[in-house]
Design an enzyme around this catalytic site. Structure first.
Site, PDB file in Angstrom:
ATOM      1  N   TYR A  36      -7.311   7.382   0.218  1.00 45.74           N
ATOM      2  CA  TYR A  36      -6.814   6.345   1.138  1.00 45.74           C
ATOM      3  C   TYR A  36      -7.940   5.854   2.041  1.00 45.74           C
ATOM      4  O   TYR A  36      -8.099   4.651   2.270  1.00 45.74           O
ATOM      5  CB  TYR A  36      -5.664   6.929   1.959  1.00 45.74           C
ATOM      6  CG  TYR A  36      -4.870   5.932   2.791  1.00 45.74           C
ATOM      7  CD1 TYR A  36      -3.707   5.346   2.303  1.00 45.74           C
ATOM      8  CD2 TYR A  36      -5.262   5.612   4.104  1.00 45.74           C
ATOM      9  CE1 TYR A  36      -2.958   4.466   3.080  1.00 45.74           C
ATOM     10  CE2 TYR A  36      -4.526   4.733   4.880  1.00 45.74           C
ATOM     11  CZ  TYR A  36      -3.376   4.162   4.370  1.00 45.74           C
ATOM     12  OH  TYR A  36      -2.641   3.288   5.145  1.00 45.74           O
ATOM     13  N   GLY A  91       0.832  -1.197   0.000  1.00 47.54           N
ATOM     14  CA  GLY A  91       0.000   0.000   0.000  1.00 47.54           C
ATOM     15  C   GLY A  91       0.864   1.243   0.000  1.00 47.54           C
ATOM     16  O   GLY A  91       2.042   1.199   0.366  1.00 47.54           O
TER      17      GLY A  91
END
Ligand SMILES: NC(=O)c1ccc[n+]([C@@H]2O[C@H](COP(=O)([O-])OP(=O)(O)OC[C@H]3O[C@@H](n4cnc5c(N)ncnc54)[C@H](O)[C@@H]3O)[C@@H](O)[C@H]2O)c1
Length: 276
Positions: free
Chosen positions: A178, A97
């Site tokens: 996010y 990520g």
């Protein structure tokens, strides 16, 4: 039942995406140190080489492959290859990520928190949005799909997704895409867990709070930031990849056999609110 048997991962075939740094590297080390055979996948070639060599030097059964989780074909190929090498895939960590920076607030908890025009929602570019979703949401989809293709025929497997405290508690320093991606993979985890429970495959998530890693250009290594953030955490300290390892072993091993579709938060109490 002995604890050592319950948590045994000896000779397991394990994949960790984003495994050459931070939390993923912690997972890889924890599993390999307990006898698992681990393949680290990461887009950062130098880190893959350095960390693989270091762990192999320590006598651990670790291999490394450079792959970008946004390249779904390449990802399928490296999982196929790892499964061939190991004979099976027992555990897949969908962990890679990114944090592309500039939320609408330009400071971390505990410090001054001014508004930042670049991160304001009306200025959020398609490019930033799509890049984040491509890695943090679509990359997890592709990793989990590749894992399921190997695990379902064997009726056995563990899939562990790294979400975030941000899948439930908004962190304004990070940014909207996010938040959306982490909430998305949390519910993806629940959906896949329901679908695969009948195949003896568990799907769970680990949600870290503030952990010192290289994400977001490594801002968390700054001791001034750590001290400020620690003031807002009920346990009065920031977290480290080592704080995640026990849970990783728990979710990878027979100790968690009857647990699926759960997100477990590891944040020193940060999500509870502020105390003293
Ligand atoms: N550090 C934190 O405070 C924190 C908090 C909550 C969630 N997380 C999550 O934890 C996970 C791991 O992050 P970290 O903090 O260890 O960061 P990190 O930057 O130290 O490690 C992430 C690794 O993923 C790799 N990576 C990035 N994009 C990739 C791609 N497209 N394909 C393959 N590999 C890629 C990077 O090269 C890096 O080695 C991420 O999903 C992150 O969102 C971190």
């Amino acid at each position: 039942m002995k604890i050592a048997d319950l948590f045994n991962v000896e000779s397991y075939g394990v994949i960790v995406t984003g495994g050459a740094s931070g939390i993923g590297l912690g997972y890889a080390e924890a599993l390999a140190a307990n006898g698992a055979r681990v393949t680290i996948l990461d887009v950062h070639a130098q880190r893959v080489e350095n960390e693989t060599r270091r762990l192999q030097g320590a006598g651990l059964d670790v291999r490394g492959q450079v792959v970008d989780v946004t390249d779904h074909k390449a990802l399928d190929a490296v999982l196929d290859e790892a499964a061939r090498v190991y004979g099976r895939l027992d555990v897949v960590f969908a962990n890679a990520g990114i944090d592309p920076g500039a939320g609408f607030i330009g400071g971390w908890p505990g410090a001054e928190r001014p508004r930042v025009p670049e991160g304001a929602f009306e200025n959020y570019t398609d490019e930033r949005w799509n890049r984040l979703i491509e890695v943090n949401l679509n990359g997890v989809f592709a990793t989990v799909r590749a894992a399921v293709r190997h695990m379902k025929p064997r009726k056995s497997g563990r899939i562990i997704i790294t979400t975030s405290l941000a899948s439930t508690r908004i962190e304004p320093a990070i940014g909207a895409a996010y938040m959306a991606a982490k909430a998305g993979i949390k519910n993806l985890m629940r959906s896949v867990a329901l679908e695969l429970a009948a195949y003896n495959i568990t799907v769970n998530a680990i949600a870290p709070g503030y952990i010192v890693t290289n994400i977001g250009d490594g801002h968390a290594h700054n001791p001034i930031e750590q001290k400020a953030v620690a003031r807002t955490i009920p346990m009065h300290r920031v977290g480290f990849p080592a704080d995640m390892q026990g849970l990783a072993l728990f979710l990878a091993s027979h100790a968690s056999d009857y647990i699926t579709g759960q997100e477990i938060i590891v944040d020193g109490g940060q999500g509870l609110g502020e105390a003293d």
